[in-house]
Design a protein around this motif. Structure first.
Motif, mmCIF file in Angstrom:
data_model
loop_
_atom_site.group_PDB
_atom_site.id
_atom_site.type_symbol
_atom_site.label_atom_id
_atom_site.label_comp_id
_atom_site.label_asym_id
_atom_site.label_seq_id
_atom_site.Cartn_x
_atom_site.Cartn_y
_atom_site.Cartn_z
ATOM 1 N N SER A 1 -15.584 -23.329 2.948
ATOM 2 C CA SER A 1 -15.803 -22.074 3.677
ATOM 3 C C SER A 1 -17.087 -22.033 4.485
ATOM 4 C CB SER A 1 -15.807 -20.902 2.684
ATOM 5 O OG SER A 1 -14.568 -20.795 2.030
ATOM 6 N N GLY A 2 -18.082 -22.848 4.114
ATOM 7 C CA GLY A 2 -19.383 -22.751 4.765
ATOM 8 C C GLY A 2 -19.332 -22.956 6.267
ATOM 9 N N GLY A 3 -18.766 -24.066 6.703
ATOM 10 C CA GLY A 3 -18.668 -24.355 8.122
ATOM 11 C C GLY A 3 -17.786 -23.364 8.852
ATOM 12 N N LEU A 4 -16.731 -22.909 8.201
ATOM 13 C CA LEU A 4 -15.826 -21.934 8.807
ATOM 14 C C LEU A 4 -16.547 -20.635 9.132
ATOM 15 C CD1 LEU A 4 -13.102 -20.585 9.509
ATOM 16 C CD2 LEU A 4 -12.771 -20.208 7.050
ATOM 17 N N ASN B 1 -19.722 -20.045 9.478
ATOM 18 C CA ASN B 1 -20.729 -20.268 10.528
ATOM 19 C C ASN B 1 -20.101 -20.313 11.910
ATOM 20 O OD1 ASN B 1 -22.913 -20.367 8.764
ATOM 21 N ND2 ASN B 1 -22.741 -22.586 8.459
ATOM 22 N N ASP B 2 -18.919 -20.944 12.019
ATOM 23 C CA ASP B 2 -18.283 -21.072 13.326
ATOM 24 C C ASP B 2 -17.640 -19.766 13.790
ATOM 25 O OD1 ASP B 2 -19.157 -23.609 13.533
ATOM 26 O OD2 ASP B 2 -17.209 -24.589 13.348
ATOM 27 N N VAL B 3 -17.241 -18.908 12.852
ATOM 28 C CA VAL B 3 -16.791 -17.562 13.255
ATOM 29 C C VAL B 3 -17.975 -16.784 13.825
ATOM 30 C CG1 VAL B 3 -15.882 -15.343 12.465
ATOM 31 C CG2 VAL B 3 -14.869 -17.475 11.619
ATOM 32 N N MET B 4 -19.110 -16.852 13.161
ATOM 33 C CA MET B 4 -20.295 -16.123 13.615
ATOM 34 C C MET B 4 -20.796 -16.632 14.963
ATOM 35 S SD MET B 4 -22.549 -15.380 10.158
ATOM 36 C CE MET B 4 -22.797 -17.108 9.745
ATOM 37 N N SER B 5 -20.676 -17.948 15.199
ATOM 38 C CA SER B 5 -21.171 -18.524 16.452
ATOM 39 C C SER B 5 -20.165 -18.429 17.588
ATOM 40 C CB SER B 5 -21.558 -19.983 16.237
ATOM 41 O OG SER B 5 -20.405 -20.773 15.953
ATOM 42 N N GLY B 6 -18.929 -18.005 17.268
ATOM 43 C CA GLY B 6 -17.920 -17.841 18.304
ATOM 44 C C GLY B 6 -17.049 -19.053 18.546
ATOM 45 N N GLN B 7 -17.205 -20.093 17.728
ATOM 46 C CA GLN B 7 -16.371 -21.287 17.889
ATOM 47 C C GLN B 7 -14.951 -21.056 17.378
ATOM 48 O OE1 GLN B 7 -17.652 -24.088 19.509
ATOM 49 N NE2 GLN B 7 -19.303 -22.613 19.840
ATOM 50 N N VAL B 8 -14.827 -20.155 16.424
ATOM 51 C CA VAL B 8 -13.520 -19.807 15.862
ATOM 52 C C VAL B 8 -13.268 -18.328 16.117
ATOM 53 C CG1 VAL B 8 -12.221 -19.557 13.708
ATOM 54 C CG2 VAL B 8 -13.591 -21.607 14.112
ATOM 55 N N ALA C 1 -24.215 -6.757 9.403
ATOM 56 C CA ALA C 1 -25.313 -7.362 10.163
ATOM 57 C C ALA C 1 -24.912 -7.654 11.606
ATOM 58 C CB ALA C 1 -25.758 -8.649 9.475
ATOM 59 N N GLY C 2 -23.678 -7.323 11.980
ATOM 60 C CA GLY C 2 -23.222 -7.542 13.344
ATOM 61 C C GLY C 2 -22.878 -8.982 13.660
ATOM 62 N N LYS C 3 -22.704 -9.812 12.619
ATOM 63 C CA LYS C 3 -22.451 -11.236 12.849
ATOM 64 C C LYS C 3 -20.970 -11.566 12.966
ATOM 65 C CE LYS C 3 -26.747 -12.666 10.612
ATOM 66 N NZ LYS C 3 -27.383 -13.474 9.537
ATOM 67 N N MET C 4 -20.117 -10.615 12.629
ATOM 68 C CA MET C 4 -18.679 -10.753 12.820
ATOM 69 C C MET C 4 -18.066 -9.364 12.777
ATOM 70 S SD MET C 4 -17.358 -12.246 9.094
ATOM 71 C CE MET C 4 -18.000 -13.876 9.429
ATOM 72 N N GLN C 5 -16.822 -9.243 13.238
ATOM 73 C CA GLN C 5 -16.104 -7.971 13.173
ATOM 74 C C GLN C 5 -15.101 -8.023 12.024
ATOM 75 O OE1 GLN C 5 -15.346 -6.198 17.434
ATOM 76 N NE2 GLN C 5 -14.770 -8.348 17.492
#
Length: 328
Positions: free
Chosen positions: A190-193, A195-202, A218-222
């Motif tokens: 789950s860790g990489g997943l 992070n990539d949702v938060m960064s917009g890669q996924v 924290a506004g890092k994902m919806q």
């Protein structure tokens, strides 16, 4: 009407009394030695905490050690097969997740039958999943997400901790029920997943509610939905997936259950069931599990038997329609 000889009648009564006394004695004397709780996943996760929490309380109540044995591998199949082959004497438990109803349809020759090889004890807890998206995704509701998936020239992608995980199959269920298509991006954990949702890669994923709640605040994902068919206690203002999607048959939440090897004596099963139900009502246990995003459920052997049978059929149909294999 045939007449039963008095001697035969006395023999029947004696045998019945002996069986009843033996069952009662088994109930009273159990357990008389250490209990092994097999957790077919690595140490440190929510299910491991669940096994150790229940094990500690059983040890305190019965004054016998309850030792958690982590046997990870093959999506839980290694530990599950080990438990299925154990003696049906009440001294080997299996604490597992709903993956026990998924892997038989994903993999060949898993080595066990979830129905025939186990005696269900009870459901233990529920771990709710949240549907989350990258923070800048234009869709702000589940309905808008579905519309975007249908209209976008470029397919949306969704991530999961790996092929065949509950998170993956939950999204395949949504795809089928909503008649949409998206590209699966499997991760190793789950860790990489996240992070990539938060960064917009996924674009989107299913994430445990307690983890998604902190990141959404924290506004890092919806977070578009939380819980499968019902809202969760920690997100009362967020609609369940069924509410938000308008699809009733979309229960994506993970569940955890306690099993024993098949043919374990009923008095032993009943004694374990009563003690674990009592444990799940303890305030400190409720608090400990809530910190892992788990809500105690409890119930009867029949509850878990029904849940196992129903989910075996449900996930088999989803996997068959999606044409999934474990190595995809």
């Amino acid at each position: 009407m045939p007449i039963v000889p008095r001697s035969a009648s006395r023999l029947f009564c004696a045998l019945f009394s002996l069986a009843a006394a033996t069952a009662a004695h088994a109930d009273e004397s159990y357990p008389s030695r250490a209990i092994r709780i097999i957790v077919p996943f690595s140490a440190g996760g929510g299910i491991d905490v669940l096994g150790r929490t229940i094990g500690q309380k059983l040890s305190e109540a019965w004054q016998n050690a309850a030792v958690v044995e982590n046997r990870p591998g093959a999506s839980g199949n290694i530990g599950t097969d080990l438990a299925a082959r154990a003696a049906p004497d009440g001294y080997t438990y299996l604490m597992t997740a709903n993956t026990i109803t998924m892997t038989p349809s994903l993999m060949q020759n898993v080595g066990f039958d979830p129905v025939k090889d186990f005696s269900p004890v009870m459901p233990i807890a529920v771990g709710s999943l949240a549907l989350v998206t990258r923070p800048d995704l234009p869709a702000k509701t589940v309905q808008e997400l579905f519309a975007m998936a249908r209209q976008s020239e470029k397919k949306l992608n969704y991530g999961s901790p790996g092929t065949g995980t509950p998170h993956h199959l939950a999204m395949e269920l949504v795809k089928q029920r909503a008649n949409i298509d998206m590209v699966h991006v499997p991760y190793k954990g789950s860790g990489g997943l996240v992070n990539d949702v938060m960064s917009g890669q996924v674009d989107l994923a299913f994430v445990p509610v307690h983890q998604a709640l902190q990141l959404a605040r924290a506004g890092k994902m919806q977070m578009l939905a939380a819980g499968g068919t019902r809202r969760t206690d920690v997100t009362p203002d967020i609609p369940s997936l069924a509410e938000a999607s308008g699809i009733a048959d979309v229960d994506v939440d993970m569940w955890y259950g306690l099993y024993l090897p098949a043919r374990t004596p009923k008095p032993v099963i009943d004694k374990i069931n009563a003690e674990v139900n009592r444990t799940l009502r303890m305030p400190d246990v409720i608090k400990s599990l809530s910190m892992q995003g788990l809500q105690p459920s409890g119930g009867t052997p029949d509850d878990l038997a029904r849940l196992t049978r129903d989910d075996l059929q449900r996930w088999a149909a989803v996997i068959r329609q999606a044409r999934l294999k474990a190595d995809q």
